[in-house]
Scaffold this motif. Structure first.
Motif, PDB file in Angstrom:
ATOM      1  N   PHE B 166       0.607  -1.172  -0.089  1.00  0.00           N
ATOM      2  CA  PHE B 166      -0.055   0.034   0.014  1.00  0.00           C
ATOM      3  C   PHE B 166       0.814   1.159   0.005  1.00  0.00           C
ATOM      4  O   PHE B 166       1.852   1.217   0.493  1.00  0.00           O
ATOM      5  CB  PHE B 166      -0.860   0.001   1.070  1.00  0.00           C
ATOM      6  N   VAL B 167       0.484   2.028  -0.643  1.00  0.00           N
ATOM      7  CA  VAL B 167       1.129   3.465  -0.799  1.00  0.00           C
ATOM      8  C   VAL B 167      -0.094   4.574  -0.217  1.00  0.00           C
ATOM      9  O   VAL B 167      -1.090   4.686  -0.583  1.00  0.00           O
ATOM     10  CB  VAL B 167       1.548   3.971  -2.109  1.00  0.00           C
ATOM     11  N   PHE B 168       0.872   5.529   1.011  1.00  0.00           N
ATOM     12  CA  PHE B 168      -0.317   6.526   1.441  1.00  0.00           C
ATOM     13  C   PHE B 168       0.240   7.760   1.313  1.00  0.00           C
ATOM     14  O   PHE B 168       1.468   8.096   1.217  1.00  0.00           O
ATOM     15  CB  PHE B 168      -0.534   6.348   2.940  1.00  0.00           C
ATOM     16  N   ASP B 169      -0.552   8.879   1.137  1.00  0.00           N
ATOM     17  CA  ASP B 169      -0.074  10.307   1.224  1.00  0.00           C
ATOM     18  C   ASP B 169       0.022  10.834   2.445  1.00  0.00           C
ATOM     19  O   ASP B 169      -0.519  10.327   3.520  1.00  0.00           O
ATOM     20  CB  ASP B 169      -1.021  11.013   0.023  1.00  0.00           C
ATOM     21  N   SER B 170       0.781  12.050   2.594  1.00  0.00           N
ATOM     22  CA  SER B 170       0.977  12.513   3.893  1.00  0.00           C
ATOM     23  C   SER B 170       0.128  13.452   4.391  1.00  0.00           C
ATOM     24  O   SER B 170      -0.051  13.700   5.601  1.00  0.00           O
ATOM     25  CB  SER B 170       2.477  13.058   3.850  1.00  0.00           C
TER      26      SER B 170
END
Lengths: 362, 219
Positions: B166-170
């Motif tokens: 998974f990739v998350f934004d800040s």
């Protein structure tokens, strides 16, 4: 398209470097026959080697597979060297495309290591005319700051010496490849260690610089590349560019390079031994230099050296008033020695303290 | 929740080094356990004529394996990285130019994609390229008995039933990319997402401390 994204060297830079050479100064403060700092690092996998020479960085990885031998040499293994100009190294490099630099580098490395029969190819044979080991060495250029070839040749050699191939056993018609866990892996037999050493030639071959930086490479008239092993045997000689050079100078360079080559080979052997010892103890610290080295400050090095430069120049000028081409070093009472600015191969020598004492006693 | 008792919540040790190369505008070395990558950024630089975009910068991503030519798996990795970086970069600020991202595999011991995504973010920070948000990636694996394992290595992945990246934004800590393989049910997907979200927060803190340390060293 040819000059796309490429760094061009301006006339001002050219003049500046050549003017400095007349004063016996290099931009990074090295002597003419001084090399940049070398460090060799190994990864966890066999045959993975990371070399940094000054700011030039190269990664080499050896891989192997079983193939049919070439029809001309039925009992010999195959070694292919593949230089990859990774776009990481410089913005004009393109991966997967053959450029002139890549072809030249590939060929010189092949001449140096493959054609000098450094690797014992017959030991890579599994079954004549049917199965041989094919080694492939991938050399990735990670940062191009001049003298790629020296760096790549060290990486190539260290990676080949570090690599172990899996053991095989033949059972009639079948060949079984044992994994690293099953049986101890086998080292490659290397008869001799040839390394490339590059010199840049300026002013029609009268000024010779060892280990040129990117800027010096661009300004130089020609480059002399010598492949030499630790027994001082010349394996490759490549003179590129457009400088005239007399044979005497080439011989001088060769003897200097031979000295450097033996130093390099000892360095490679010690690093390999250290890595072996660590593995025996069961600790595999891959890429140590990254984890432990101090962060490089992003201070512009050129400005740093220029600050020092004005000071150094004044010092050198005052010395030059005394003699034309050297520095006078006092040797006790009433005696002095004239140290030449450049000396052959060996590190610059200085009168030892013992000699000083005995002189003053008498 | 019953799942949490069986969860391995620790990530492998993360090491990083910023700006160790002189040629690229930004560069970073990251090792996550034994997996290691180097990422270099050039940009914005001159664009190739056939890739020119008049309203924004074109983003070029190169994934370079350690040996051999890039294969299908490498191209897949490259396209995941390309999509994440393109979403995060404020490319409209640099029309008619190009931002080149080069990922060099140094050692692959499992989980190279999340490691490379995190390295890309740090390298973009190091290069000073404008971004809409930062991004962090975490991965977890699911074994046959339904236990989750955060940041799995290659030994675990060989026998794993499923793996999630998974990739998350800040900014909103929202999901920007999800890549899964293997078989799992919806509940398992949800708990994997929760697990990775927690881990990603740790990575954002890691970015902060790394950049702080880097700036301190420069002064």
């Amino acid at each position: 398209m040819a000059k796309f994204r490429e760094n061009l060297i301006t006339n001002c830079e050219k003049k500046f470097i050549i003017k400095n050479l007349e004063d016996h100064t290099r931009l990074d403060g090295r002597a003419f026959d001084e090399f940049r700092e070398l460090s060799i690092d190994f990864g966890r996998d066999w045959g993975c080697c990371y070399v940094s020479l000054g700011k030039t960085r190269v990664l080499a990885q050896v891989s192997c597979e079983i193939q049919r031998p070439k029809s001309s040499r039925l009992s010999e293994g195959i070694l292919s060297i593949n230089v990859e100009l990774n776009p990481l190294g410089a913005s004009h490099f393109e991966s997967g495309r053959n450029s002139e630099l890549q072809v030249v580098m590939n060929r010189i490395l092949e001449k140096c290591v493959k054609d000098s029969r450094a690797v014992d190819m017959e030991s890579l044979c599994i079954k004549i005319n049917e199965k041989v080991w094919a080694f492939r060495v991938d050399i990735n250029i990670l940062n191009h700051e001049g003298n790629l070839l020296d760096c790549a040749s060290i990486a190539l050699l260290a990676a080949l010496a570090h690599f172990r191939r899996p053991d095989v056993s033949c059972d009639g018609e079948e060949t079984i490849v044992h994994s690293y866990a099953e049986r101890d892996a086998i080292r490659t037999v290397i008869h001799h260690y040839p390394v490339c050493i590059t010199y840049a030639l300026f002013k029609e071959g009268t000024v010779v610089l060892a280990d040129p930086t990117l800027l010096e490479e661009g300004v130089a008239d020609a480059s002399l590349i010598l492949g030499i092993n630790s027994y001082k045997e010349v394996c490759t000689l490549h003179l590129g560019g457009k400088a005239l050079m007399d044979p005497e100078n080439i011989l001088k360079c060769t003897s200097k390079a031979a000295h450097r080559a033996s130093l390099l080979v000892t360095e490679i052997k010690t690093v390999l031994k250290q890595d072996d010892e660590r593995r025996v103890q069961g600790q595999i610290n891959s890429f140590q230099s990254f984890k432990h080295a101090q962060g490089t400050k992003s201070l512009d090095t050129l400005t740093k050296y220029l600050d020092q430069w004005s000071v150094q120049k004044r010092k050198r000028d005052s010395k030059r008033k005394n003699t034309e081409n050297g520095t006078v070093q006092p040797l006790g009472k009433g005696s002095a020695v004239l140290l030449p600015v450049e000396d052959d191969g060996a590190k610059s020598w200085k009168p030892s303290s013992d000699e000083n004492e005995s002189d003053s006693c008498s | 929740m019953e799942v949490e008792s069986n969860v391995n919540l620790s990530m492998r040790e993360v090491n990083c080094k910023l700006g160790m190369f002189t040629r690229p505008d930004g560069s970073v070395f990251i090792s996550q356990g034994e997996t290691a990558v180097i990422v270099g950024i050039y940009g914005p630089i001159e664009v190739k004529p056939h890739k020119i975009l008049i309203n924004k910068a074109s983003v070029e991503t190169h994934y370079c394996p350690k040996s051999g030519m890039p294969g299908i798996a490498d191209k897949l990795c490259e396209s995941i990285l390309h999509n994440v970086c393109e979403a995060a970069l404020a490319s409209a600020l640099y029309p008619r130019s190009s931002i080149v991202i080069i990922i060099q595999e140094m050692q692959n011991c499992g989980g190279i994609i999340p490691c490379a995504i995190n390295a890309c973010c740090l390298a973009l920070l190091n290069a000073g390229t404008d971004m809409k948000f930062l991004f962090a990636s975490a991965s977890c694996g699911l074994d046959d008995e339904g236990n989750f394992h955060l940041d799995p290595d290659d030994l675990f992945l060989e026998t794993a039933a499923a793996s999630f990246i998974f990739v998350f934004d800040s900014i909103g800590k929202g999901l920007i990319a999800s890549h899964t393989s293997g078989s799992f049910n919806l509940a398992q997907y949800q708990s994997a997402l929760e697990l990775c979200k927690k881990a990603a927060e740790g990575i954002f803190d890691f970015y902060k401390s790394t950049i702080k340390k880097d700036l301190k060293d420069k002064i």
